[in-house]
Design an enzyme around this catalytic site. Structure first.
Site, mmCIF file in Angstrom:
data_model
loop_
_atom_site.group_PDB
_atom_site.id
_atom_site.type_symbol
_atom_site.label_atom_id
_atom_site.label_comp_id
_atom_site.label_asym_id
_atom_site.label_seq_id
_atom_site.Cartn_x
_atom_site.Cartn_y
_atom_site.Cartn_z
ATOM 1 N N LYS A 63 -30.194 6.076 52.055
ATOM 2 C CA LYS A 63 -29.920 5.181 50.976
ATOM 3 C C LYS A 63 -28.926 5.997 49.950
ATOM 4 C CE LYS A 63 -32.383 2.620 47.531
ATOM 5 N NZ LYS A 63 -33.966 2.184 47.230
ATOM 6 N N SER A 93 -35.742 -2.302 47.031
ATOM 7 C CA SER A 93 -34.269 -2.104 47.079
ATOM 8 C C SER A 93 -33.590 -1.333 48.263
ATOM 9 C CB SER A 93 -33.900 -1.236 45.854
ATOM 10 O OG SER A 93 -34.506 -0.198 45.926
ATOM 11 N N SER A 126 -39.874 -0.545 46.933
ATOM 12 C CA SER A 126 -38.678 -0.442 47.718
ATOM 13 C C SER A 126 -38.409 0.214 48.889
ATOM 14 C CB SER A 126 -37.568 0.376 46.774
ATOM 15 O OG SER A 126 -37.163 -0.533 45.432
#
Length: 503
Positions: A94, A169, A193
């Site tokens: 990420k 997310s 997330s």
């Protein structure tokens, strides 16, 4: 490995799609696969499916050094064999996790090209274990919400249904893993997330206990609730990553809490009969009503609960009412922490950073317009205020309540759907996600695939549904055992049809 296969003289092929850490290492040790071939295969899939084909739009940046790193690992393999537990394993990282050799944008144009010239703690641990960071993945900008849309890249898409988001997310990691861009991935989790994209993309996701994994080098949202953890296609692979990234780090003092609480290996808890004899609470207040909006998720959950019973677990309904929406709005401190914690992080870089505060982000105009209301709201909050402290008080009460429930019912874990309805369509916002109970308490939770909705034209095998399993602090070994037992009796993970093997 343009056809995604590598064959030795015995003709036994290595198949990239749905490969695991164990299957990769077996193929390498058998001489059927090199690290370069594996990385080339993953890069080919990214090339074919991320900006072309189904256009998942999950990858912000492909590591330009990936093949060089693969070659170095192959050279070392010739003399030393496997160099670590993740030797040659391509990781989707990420893009709020620092990398010394690539920019870290947190999905925001306000940080475009920003290089910290250092690795986050977990990035460093992954590299030391032999992993290759193959790409940095999209996220909802600054990890603030759950649809995985950013100013740096735009909207990422769910490979099972292109009309839907991949959750968030950490949705770029989720979509990419589901589509076999890599073997394992990393997400961060402040409210939902890691677990949201795991649920939405038929993956396993582990949100560790706060204090098990260092946040050093991760762009913060709320250090009260932030953590990082693995996403993978199997429980075993998620456990293998957790082995590597768990541990105390002086740069993140809360990790002192994990000393003496980490097993020799989480892989030791992969028990086919991990459900047998377990007593598991079902948090019915986290289920939606029996109506059209919730029926698909409820049906998957009831089938999954029956699988647990058939595998030897005793399930008990929890009568206490907990409202996940109330926890998000009235207990979670995520939005209250953002201005302070992000600002402290950015200020630490001085002139090397293009911005130094949340106010700078707003002033720059370099952010997705859909984020403005969240950023404006965060500007009105501070840590340490009476309202903030009241939330911390409620947080402590929830921690006690969850432990009291587990003691009263004498249960090993609590289960519920991660999201009460299917992951939302693009252009919408996520509703009725339940991950907040783990985020606010700081307790560990694992999401596992729990099946699919009814197939449709947009979702030819259905939309994935995830089941969340919550435990006591540092109960990751028990949760992994339960999750693995469920996985071995259910086998509900399926790859999407939109990203088939390359010819």
């Amino acid at each position: 490995m343009t056809d995604e296969r590598c064959e030795n003289h015995n003709g036994k092929p290595f198949v990239l799609e749905e490969a695991t850490v164990a299957s990769v290492h077996e193929a390498m040790l058998d001489g059927r696969l090199t690290c370069r071939q594996l990385i080339e295969g993953c890069l080919a899939r990214i090339e074919a499916y991320d900006k072309k084909g189904p256009e998942l739009n999950a990858v912000i940046l492909v590591n330009p050094h990936a093949l060089e790193e693969a070659d170095r690992l192959d050279e070392r393999f010739q003399t030393d064999g496997l160099t670590g537990p993740l030797h040659g394993i391509p990781v989707l990282l990420k893009d709020n996790c620092e990398t010394f050799d690539m920019p870290t944008t947190a999905g925001s144009l306000s940080l475009e090209g920003f290089e910290t010239h250092k690795d986050a703690y977990i990035t460093k641990k992954l590299r030391e274990a032999g992993a290759v960071i193959i790409a940095k993945t999209n996220l909802h900008e600054f990890a603030v919400w759950g649809e995985t849309i950013s100013s740096i890249l735009g909207q990422s898409y769910n490979p099972y249904d292109h009309t839907r988001t991949p959750g968030g997310s950490s949705g770029g990691t989720g979509a990419g893993l589901a589509a076999n861009y890599g073997i394992v991935g990393i997400g961060t989790d402040t409210i939902n997330s890691i677990r949201s994209p795991s649920s939405a993309c038929s993956l396993v996701g582990i949100r560790p206990t706060i204090g098990l994994v260092s946040r050093d080098g991760i762009v913060p949202y709320s250090l009260t609730q932030d953590t990082a953890g693995p996403l993978a296609r199997t429980v075993a692979d998620a456990a293998a990553v957790l082995d590597v990234i768990a541990g105390s780090d002086p740069k993140d003092p809360v990790t002192e809490a994990c000393l003496g609480k980490i097993p020799t290996s989480y892989l030791d808890y992969l028990d086919d009969e991990g459900l047998r004899g377990r007593r598991i609470g079902v948090l019915r207040s986290f289920f939606g009503p029996d109506d059209d909006l919730h029926r698909e998720v409820n049906a998957c959950m009831e089938k999954s609960l029956q699988i647990m019973r058939d595998a030897g677990a005793e399930l008990v309904d929890i009568s206490e009412k907990i409202d996940s929406g109330y926890l998000v709005k009235n207990v979670s401190v995520h939005i209250h922490d953002l201005k302070t914690h992000l600002g402290q992080y950015l200020e630490g870089f001085g002139d090397a950073a293009p911005i130094h505060s949340l106010a700078d982000v707003l002033a720059s105009g370099k952010y997705h317009p859909g984020l403005k209301s969240n950023l404006d709201e965060a500007m009105g909050y501070d840590v340490g205020t009476p309202a903030y402290n009241e939330r911390l008080k409620k947080r402590a009460e929830l921690q006690k309540q969850v432990l009291a429930i587990m003691d009263e019912y004498a249960i090993d874990a609590i289960v519920y759907p991660h999201q009460q309805q299917l992951v939302c369509k693009t252009g919408g916002s996520q509703q009725e996600r339940n991950g907040v109970i783990g985020s606010v308490t700081g307790y560990p939770a694992v999401v596992v695939p729990a099946g699919f909705s009814t197939p449709s034209d947009d979702a030819p095998i259905g939309v994935p549904v995830g089941m969340e399993i919550l435990g006591r602090p540092f109960a990751e070994p028990q949760l992994i055992s339960i999750a693995y037992g469920f996985e071995q009796h259910s086998h509900l993970r399926r790859p999407p049809l939109s990203t088939p093997p390359l010819a």
